[in-house]
Write a protein that holds these residues in place. Structure first.
Motif, PDB file in Angstrom:
ATOM      1  N   HIS A   1      12.814 -32.205 -37.016  1.00 35.04           N
ATOM      2  CA  HIS A   1      12.580 -31.842 -35.622  1.00 35.04           C
ATOM      3  C   HIS A   1      11.734 -32.892 -34.956  1.00 35.04           C
ATOM      4  N   THR A   2      11.908 -33.042 -33.663  1.00 36.06           N
ATOM      5  CA  THR A   2      11.098 -33.979 -32.907  1.00 36.06           C
ATOM      6  C   THR A   2       9.765 -33.308 -32.629  1.00 36.06           C
ATOM      7  N   ILE A   3       8.864 -33.376 -33.590  1.00 36.39           N
ATOM      8  CA  ILE A   3       7.567 -32.719 -33.416  1.00 36.39           C
ATOM      9  C   ILE A   3       6.629 -33.659 -32.697  1.00 36.39           C
ATOM     10  N   ARG A   4       6.047 -33.192 -31.622  1.00 43.06           N
ATOM     11  CA  ARG A   4       5.127 -34.029 -30.881  1.00 43.06           C
ATOM     12  C   ARG A   4       3.696 -33.705 -31.297  1.00 43.06           C
TER      13      ARG A   4
ATOM     14  N   LYS B   1      18.196 -42.105 -31.830  1.00 46.13           N
ATOM     15  CA  LYS B   1      18.551 -43.121 -30.827  1.00 46.13           C
ATOM     16  C   LYS B   1      18.287 -42.630 -29.406  1.00 46.13           C
ATOM     17  N   ASP B   2      18.540 -41.337 -29.183  1.00 46.30           N
ATOM     18  CA  ASP B   2      18.200 -40.726 -27.885  1.00 46.30           C
ATOM     19  C   ASP B   2      16.717 -40.912 -27.598  1.00 46.30           C
TER      20      ASP B   2
ATOM     21  N   SER C   1      15.225 -44.491 -26.363  1.00 49.53           N
ATOM     22  CA  SER C   1      15.345 -44.974 -24.992  1.00 49.53           C
ATOM     23  C   SER C   1      14.468 -44.172 -24.025  1.00 49.53           C
ATOM     24  N   GLN C   2      13.859 -43.096 -24.516  1.00 50.01           N
ATOM     25  CA  GLN C   2      13.067 -42.240 -23.618  1.00 50.01           C
ATOM     26  C   GLN C   2      11.561 -42.363 -23.819  1.00 50.01           C
ATOM     27  N   VAL C   3      11.132 -43.222 -24.749  1.00 52.32           N
ATOM     28  CA  VAL C   3       9.685 -43.331 -25.004  1.00 52.32           C
ATOM     29  C   VAL C   3       9.131 -44.617 -24.401  1.00 52.32           C
ATOM     30  N   ASP C   4       7.791 -44.696 -24.341  1.00 48.28           N
ATOM     31  CA  ASP C   4       7.134 -45.890 -23.786  1.00 48.28           C
ATOM     32  C   ASP C   4       6.881 -46.947 -24.857  1.00 48.28           C
ATOM     33  N   VAL C   5       6.608 -46.480 -26.070  1.00 51.58           N
ATOM     34  CA  VAL C   5       6.322 -47.414 -27.168  1.00 51.58           C
ATOM     35  C   VAL C   5       7.034 -46.951 -28.432  1.00 51.58           C
ATOM     36  N   ILE C   6       7.604 -47.908 -29.168  1.00 50.71           N
ATOM     37  CA  ILE C   6       8.175 -47.607 -30.485  1.00 50.71           C
ATOM     38  C   ILE C   6       7.282 -48.265 -31.527  1.00 50.71           C
ATOM     39  N   GLY C   7       6.792 -47.466 -32.479  1.00 50.36           N
ATOM     40  CA  GLY C   7       5.991 -48.004 -33.585  1.00 50.36           C
ATOM     41  C   GLY C   7       6.888 -48.132 -34.809  1.00 50.36           C
ATOM     42  N   LEU C   8       7.197 -49.371 -35.186  1.00 44.82           N
ATOM     43  CA  LEU C   8       8.059 -49.597 -36.353  1.00 44.82           C
ATOM     44  C   LEU C   8       7.195 -49.609 -37.605  1.00 44.82           C
ATOM     45  N   CYS C   9       7.400 -48.623 -38.483  1.00 44.44           N
ATOM     46  CA  CYS C   9       6.561 -48.484 -39.682  1.00 44.44           C
ATOM     47  C   CYS C   9       7.209 -49.172 -40.884  1.00 44.44           C
ATOM     48  N   ILE C  10       6.455 -50.079 -41.491  1.00 43.82           N
ATOM     49  CA  ILE C  10       6.925 -50.768 -42.692  1.00 43.82           C
ATOM     50  C   ILE C  10       5.795 -50.693 -43.718  1.00 43.82           C
ATOM     51  N   PRO C  11       6.061 -50.134 -44.908  1.00 41.49           N
ATOM     52  CA  PRO C  11       4.975 -49.959 -45.876  1.00 41.49           C
ATOM     53  C   PRO C  11       4.532 -51.287 -46.493  1.00 41.49           C
ATOM     54  N   ALA C  12       3.233 -51.366 -46.797  1.00 42.37           N
ATOM     55  CA  ALA C  12       2.680 -52.591 -47.383  1.00 42.37           C
ATOM     56  C   ALA C  12       3.136 -52.783 -48.824  1.00 42.37           C
ATOM     57  N   ASP C  13       3.509 -51.669 -49.477  1.00 40.92           N
ATOM     58  CA  ASP C  13       3.794 -51.758 -50.913  1.00 40.92           C
ATOM     59  C   ASP C  13       5.281 -51.936 -51.255  1.00 40.92           C
ATOM     60  N   GLU C  14       6.102 -52.221 -50.236  1.00 37.72           N
ATOM     61  CA  GLU C  14       7.528 -52.469 -50.520  1.00 37.72           C
ATOM     62  C   GLU C  14       7.987 -53.692 -49.744  1.00 37.72           C
ATOM     63  N   LYS C  15       8.766 -54.527 -50.389  1.00 34.92           N
ATOM     64  CA  LYS C  15       9.295 -55.718 -49.706  1.00 34.92           C
ATOM     65  C   LYS C  15      10.204 -55.302 -48.550  1.00 34.92           C
ATOM     66  N   ILE C  16      10.236 -56.118 -47.496  1.00 35.67           N
ATOM     67  CA  ILE C  16      11.141 -55.851 -46.379  1.00 35.67           C
ATOM     68  C   ILE C  16      12.571 -55.997 -46.879  1.00 35.67           C
ATOM     69  N   GLY C  17      13.393 -54.987 -46.575  1.00 35.48           N
ATOM     70  CA  GLY C  17      14.762 -54.997 -47.093  1.00 35.48           C
ATOM     71  C   GLY C  17      15.780 -54.890 -45.976  1.00 35.48           C
ATOM     72  N   PRO C  18      17.073 -54.797 -46.361  1.00 38.16           N
ATOM     73  CA  PRO C  18      18.139 -54.692 -45.370  1.00 38.16           C
ATOM     74  C   PRO C  18      17.957 -53.488 -44.446  1.00 38.16           C
TER      75      PRO C  18
ATOM     76  N   ALA D   1      17.208 -49.920 -27.354  1.00 41.69           N
ATOM     77  CA  ALA D   1      16.085 -49.849 -26.406  1.00 41.69           C
ATOM     78  C   ALA D   1      15.443 -51.230 -26.228  1.00 41.69           C
ATOM     79  N   PRO D   2      16.205 -52.175 -25.650  1.00 50.15           N
ATOM     80  CA  PRO D   2      15.685 -53.536 -25.538  1.00 50.15           C
ATOM     81  C   PRO D   2      14.439 -53.648 -24.662  1.00 50.15           C
ATOM     82  N   ASN D   3      14.234 -52.685 -23.744  1.00 48.18           N
ATOM     83  CA  ASN D   3      13.102 -52.782 -22.817  1.00 48.18           C
ATOM     84  C   ASN D   3      11.883 -51.971 -23.249  1.00 48.18           C
ATOM     85  N   THR D   4      11.999 -51.251 -24.367  1.00 42.42           N
ATOM     86  CA  THR D   4      10.865 -50.440 -24.828  1.00 42.42           C
ATOM     87  C   THR D   4       9.892 -51.323 -25.625  1.00 42.42           C
ATOM     88  N   THR D   5       8.591 -51.170 -25.356  1.00 45.16           N
ATOM     89  CA  THR D   5       7.573 -51.955 -26.073  1.00 45.16           C
ATOM     90  C   THR D   5       7.605 -51.625 -27.561  1.00 45.16           C
TER      91      THR D   5
END
Length: 302
Positions: free
Chosen positions: A43-46, A80-81, A84-101, A114-118
């Motif tokens: 669920h989209t819990i705020r 995806k919905d 495009s409706q938020v002001d900021v997207i926080g992309l979470c990447i864990p420190a303990d795993e290599k960046i993958g595909p 969402a090319p225009n979202t921060t």
């Protein structure tokens, strides 16, 4: 006087990158359910972060993944919905795993939808690795997201840099009034939160085949006076739906032992949520292959 800012932030990332734990750390209360298995959040819990000069509304989305079922597709569409409706997207990447595909794919999706979202990159779980590995991950993340994106290393468990992250997110929000009254932590209906808490308890320590296959529906919530007439007793009746008989056995456990444990853990969490005594009645039912059946998906709230 500084201008009041308010807006919506969503954390995205592969399943199990610490998004829900981070939401709870920022809000300072347990709002999103956490579990060490992927695909817990449906669920989209705020969660709402209140400060004197800003209000951040956190939207906790399911992890983006390449969908294999109708449920998976619906969850992805929901994510995806949200983008495009938020002001900021926080992309979470864990420190303990290599960046993958998977991380690269999600980064591409964000840029496409969402090319225009921060975008703010968040390196989570920094308490799990030594400082030099955190530093190496920061460099790798910078290569992934580009030089213009702010990167914040954080540990939701120890609280390290949580305040820094809050300030970085707040700075990106547009000026505007608060959306919610002070003191509110989430706008999710209590029944949704109760269902999520039961689901979380049921997923604790279970083999991998269960997470996608478990849905919880609250059938009834009623209140009556407790024994001492002062504290009301809330009765919550809920059904746990699985897809196969073998899964039903896993949830119930030998002689019902596992279901009793689930009930105790869920009841404690719900009592904390409601601030009152709770009688919890759980039933386990089989809804064959519900994830692939549009009718059943609708009935179970998806």
């Amino acid at each position: 006087m500084t201008e009041f800012r308010s807006g919506f932030v969503c954390f995205v990332g592969r399943p199990n990158t610490g998004k829900s734990t981070l939401t709870n750390a920022l809000v300072g209360a347990k709002v999103a359910i956490t579990s060490n298995r992927p695909q817990t959040t449906r669920h989209t819990i705020r969660g709402i972060v209140h400060r004197e000069d800003f209000q951040i509304i956190l939207i906790d989305t399911p992890g983006l993944h390449r969908p294999r079922t109708l449920l998976g597709q619906r969850l992805n569409d929901l994510v995806k919905d949200t983008y495009s409706q938020v002001d900021v997207i926080g992309l979470c990447i864990p420190a303990d795993e290599k960046i993958g595909p998977g991380d690269r794919w999600i980064c591409e999706q964000i840029r496409a939808v969402a090319p225009n979202t921060t975008l703010v990159a968040i390196v989570t779980k920094i308490d799990k690795v030594p400082k030099d590995r955190v530093a190496a991950q920061l460099v790798a993340v910078s290569e992934l997201v580009g030089p213009d994106v702010e990167i914040v290393p954080v540990s939701a468990t120890t609280g390290e840099n949580v305040d820094v992250l809050i300030d970085v997110l707040a700075a990106q929000l547009p000026p505007g009034p608060a959306f919610y009254p002070d003191g509110e932590l989430t706008d999710e209906p209590e029944e949704t939160l109760m269902a999520e808490l039961i689901r979380e308890a049921a997923l604790e320590g279970v083999r991998d085949e269960l997470p996608h296959s478990l849905a919880v529906v609250i059938e009834e919530v009623s209140t009556r006076e407790g024994r001492d007439d002062l504290t009301p007793l809330v009765t919550v009746r809920a059904n746990l739906f699985v897809e196969r008989d073998s899964q039903k056995g896993i949830v119930i456990g030998k002689g019902g032992a596992r279901l009793r444990e689930v009930g105790t853990a869920a009841r404690t969490a719900i009592e904390k949520l409601l601030g009152t005594k709770v009688f919890l009645d759980l039933r386990v039912k089989v809804a064959k292959n519900w994830q692939r059946d549009p009718k059943q998906l609708g009935r179970l709230g998806f």
